[in-house]
Design a protein around this motif. Structure first.
Motif, mmCIF file in Angstrom:
data_model
loop_
_atom_site.group_PDB
_atom_site.id
_atom_site.type_symbol
_atom_site.label_atom_id
_atom_site.label_comp_id
_atom_site.label_asym_id
_atom_site.label_seq_id
_atom_site.Cartn_x
_atom_site.Cartn_y
_atom_site.Cartn_z
ATOM 1 N N ASN A 190 53.384 33.945 67.702
ATOM 2 C CA ASN A 190 52.234 33.244 67.135
ATOM 3 C C ASN A 190 50.979 34.093 67.346
ATOM 4 O O ASN A 190 50.659 34.443 68.482
ATOM 5 C CB ASN A 190 52.036 31.879 67.808
ATOM 6 C CG ASN A 190 53.176 30.920 67.504
ATOM 7 O OD1 ASN A 190 53.913 31.092 66.544
ATOM 8 N ND2 ASN A 190 53.332 29.911 68.336
ATOM 9 N N ARG A 192 47.125 33.846 65.884
ATOM 10 C CA ARG A 192 46.121 33.215 65.033
ATOM 11 C C ARG A 192 46.787 32.449 63.896
ATOM 12 O O ARG A 192 47.553 31.531 64.137
ATOM 13 C CB ARG A 192 45.127 34.262 64.550
ATOM 14 C CG ARG A 192 44.371 34.911 65.711
ATOM 15 C CD ARG A 192 43.307 35.865 65.258
ATOM 16 N NE ARG A 192 42.646 36.455 66.410
ATOM 17 C CZ ARG A 192 41.707 37.393 66.343
ATOM 18 N NH1 ARG A 192 41.317 37.843 65.165
ATOM 19 N NH2 ARG A 192 41.155 37.870 67.439
ATOM 20 N N ARG A 193 46.548 32.832 62.646
ATOM 21 C CA ARG A 193 47.123 32.104 61.520
ATOM 22 C C ARG A 193 48.454 32.673 61.053
ATOM 23 O O ARG A 193 48.969 32.262 60.013
ATOM 24 C CB ARG A 193 46.136 32.089 60.349
ATOM 25 C CG ARG A 193 44.867 31.285 60.629
ATOM 26 C CD ARG A 193 44.006 31.189 59.383
ATOM 27 N NE ARG A 193 42.825 30.377 59.611
ATOM 28 C CZ ARG A 193 41.923 30.087 58.676
ATOM 29 N NH1 ARG A 193 42.085 30.549 57.446
ATOM 30 N NH2 ARG A 193 40.879 29.352 58.968
ATOM 31 N N TRP A 194 49.010 33.606 61.818
ATOM 32 C CA TRP A 194 50.279 34.225 61.461
ATOM 33 C C TRP A 194 51.377 33.779 62.434
ATOM 34 O O TRP A 194 51.147 33.671 63.622
ATOM 35 C CB TRP A 194 50.164 35.745 61.499
ATOM 36 C CG TRP A 194 49.229 36.308 60.479
ATOM 37 C CD1 TRP A 194 47.888 36.544 60.641
ATOM 38 C CD2 TRP A 194 49.539 36.697 59.141
ATOM 39 N NE1 TRP A 194 47.351 37.064 59.494
ATOM 40 C CE2 TRP A 194 48.341 37.170 58.548
ATOM 41 C CE3 TRP A 194 50.721 36.706 58.391
ATOM 42 C CZ2 TRP A 194 48.293 37.637 57.244
ATOM 43 C CZ3 TRP A 194 50.671 37.168 57.085
ATOM 44 C CH2 TRP A 194 49.477 37.629 56.520
ATOM 45 N N THR A 219 54.972 33.625 58.183
ATOM 46 C CA THR A 219 54.181 32.526 57.621
ATOM 47 C C THR A 219 52.706 32.757 57.891
ATOM 48 O O THR A 219 52.323 33.186 58.988
ATOM 49 C CB THR A 219 54.604 31.178 58.240
ATOM 50 O OG1 THR A 219 56.012 30.991 58.043
ATOM 51 C CG2 THR A 219 53.857 30.029 57.586
ATOM 52 N N HIS A 220 51.870 32.469 56.892
ATOM 53 C CA HIS A 220 50.421 32.609 57.026
ATOM 54 C C HIS A 220 49.745 31.319 56.599
ATOM 55 O O HIS A 220 49.971 30.825 55.488
ATOM 56 C CB HIS A 220 49.905 33.770 56.187
ATOM 57 C CG HIS A 220 48.423 33.954 56.257
ATOM 58 N ND1 HIS A 220 47.747 34.144 57.451
ATOM 59 C CD2 HIS A 220 47.473 33.947 55.280
ATOM 60 C CE1 HIS A 220 46.457 34.289 57.204
ATOM 61 N NE2 HIS A 220 46.263 34.158 55.905
ATOM 62 N N SER A 221 48.931 30.766 57.475
ATOM 63 C CA SER A 221 48.221 29.524 57.194
ATOM 64 C C SER A 221 46.931 29.815 56.445
ATOM 65 O O SER A 221 46.149 30.685 56.837
ATOM 66 C CB SER A 221 47.907 28.788 58.495
ATOM 67 O OG SER A 221 47.106 27.642 58.253
ATOM 68 N N LEU A 222 46.717 29.089 55.348
ATOM 69 C CA LEU A 222 45.488 29.202 54.567
ATOM 70 C C LEU A 222 44.635 27.978 54.861
ATOM 71 O O LEU A 222 44.737 26.955 54.202
ATOM 72 C CB LEU A 222 45.802 29.288 53.073
ATOM 73 C CG LEU A 222 46.718 30.424 52.629
ATOM 74 C CD1 LEU A 222 47.031 30.302 51.149
ATOM 75 C CD2 LEU A 222 46.075 31.766 52.925
ATOM 76 N N GLY A 223 43.796 28.068 55.876
ATOM 77 C CA GLY A 223 43.026 26.905 56.272
ATOM 78 C C GLY A 223 43.919 25.910 56.985
ATOM 79 O O GLY A 223 44.891 26.269 57.629
ATOM 80 N N GLY A 224 43.616 24.631 56.837
ATOM 81 C CA GLY A 224 44.367 23.621 57.574
ATOM 82 C C GLY A 224 45.449 22.939 56.782
ATOM 83 O O GLY A 224 46.264 22.207 57.343
ATOM 84 N N ALA A 227 50.037 26.777 53.469
ATOM 85 C CA ALA A 227 50.646 27.916 54.159
ATOM 86 C C ALA A 227 51.574 28.633 53.190
ATOM 87 O O ALA A 227 52.258 27.996 52.379
ATOM 88 C CB ALA A 227 51.415 27.459 55.397
#
Length: 318
Positions: A190, A192-194, A219-224, A227
């Motif tokens: 894990n 940050r957003r990755w 996986t990459h999160s785009l905001g809340g 993804a």
């Protein structure tokens, strides 16, 4: 040689080997890999999807169209680190094949797979007792915002399961047993957003139809809410080998409910495969049981819960 290399990589992954419960749902969808963390003690989670697949074998001149659903029922059992999971795929297929100067077709359906298993978190680098939080550097902004060596240490879980099938199943080979073991090693990074998840499996071991697989999901999160994910899977076996790429996205509607859509293709023509999948994940956490965690050399003091670690980290930053 390929099997030896695969086993060696798995052993290396083991050598590198927080509390499980998260504020939002912790789901394995979309994709075919599973993360290192369980849903949380007492948490029940259902992950279900529908799919359409299209296979075309150039050498045999056959075509198979199929649709069905896949499912995964997960339960955080007794400990935060332990998860019981039941997963499987039900498929209805129609095979078209040449017969003289014309073509014939046949239909069949059953569970392609069913597996009941358990996953245990062997190593968690995020617990304060295993990995101390690095102090912020007040001089270097770059050091505080770049990848640290400690970020390369993954969480590691071990998996053991039992494949089972009932009745006359057309998806099994002629002499394939109805029961067979499956074991695996799961790692998760894990940052940050990755999130990078790696799965290494030995499936149907102790039978003549054993296979080995590696699944790597980024996986990459785009905001809340949104993804994106990309996934590569390699399968090594005497009866079936393949390399498959998947990609898609997920949408978090609420903290307990997620929707997803994905597609896949492979890299050979015996057969050429492609398909689409859409699904939903839902969590029931009303029965969640908070596990108390003791810090090292702190057994005589008041036990601390998951939120206490967050409070301590906040105080350190202030």
């Amino acid at each position: 040689m390929r099997k030896i290399i695969f086993v060696a990589l798995s052993i290396i992954a083991v050598q590198f080997a927080q509390a499980q419960y998260t504020e939002t749902i912790n789901t394995n969808r979309p994709g075919s890999s599973q993360g290192a963390f369980s849903p949380g003690n007492g948490v029940i989670q259902a992950e279900v999807g529908g799919f359409y697949n299209n296979d075309k074998h150039n050498l045999l001149d056959t075509k198979t169209e199929s649709f069905g659903f896949d499912y995964q029922l997960r339960y955080g059992f007794v400990l935060e680190r332990l998860e019981l999971v039941l997963d499987g795929v039900y498929e209805s297929a129609e095979l078209t094949y040449p017969q003289g100067s014309s073509t014939e077709s046949t239909s069949y359906s059953n569970f392609r797979s069913n597996t009941i298993g358990a996953k245990y978190l062997v190593f968690d680098p995020y617990l304060r007792s295993l990995k101390k939080k690095e102090k912020p550097n007040y001089i270097s902004w770059k050091k505080n915002n770049t990848l640290q060596w400690s970020d390369l240490i993954p969480a590691v879980s071990a998996y053991a399961g039992l494949n089972f099938s009932f009745g006359d199943n057309p998806f099994l080979y002629e002499d394939e047993p109805s029961y067979s073991p499956k074991v695996g090693v799961i790692t998760q990074h894990n940052y940050r957003r990755w999130v990078l998840v790696s799965n290494f499996y030995a499936d149907k071991i102790s039978t003549d139809y054993s296979s080995y697989a590696g699944i790597f999901t980024l996986t990459h999160s785009l905001g809340g809410r949104y993804a994106l994910f990309g996934e590569f899977q390699t399968i090594i076996g005497d009866y079936y080998s393949d390399e498959i790429f998947r990609g898609g996205m997920a949408y978090l509607l609420t903290k307990q409910l997620q929707f997803d859509i994905s597609a896949f293709t492979n890299f050979k023509n015996t057969p050429t495969r492609w398909g689409i999948n859409f699904g939903v994940s839902y969590r029931i956490d009303q029965f969640r049981k908070e596990e108390r965690i003791y810090l090292d050399n702190d057994k005589d003091k008041k036990p601390k819960k998951d939120d206490d670690f967050k409070l301590e980290e906040k105080e350190e930053e202030e």
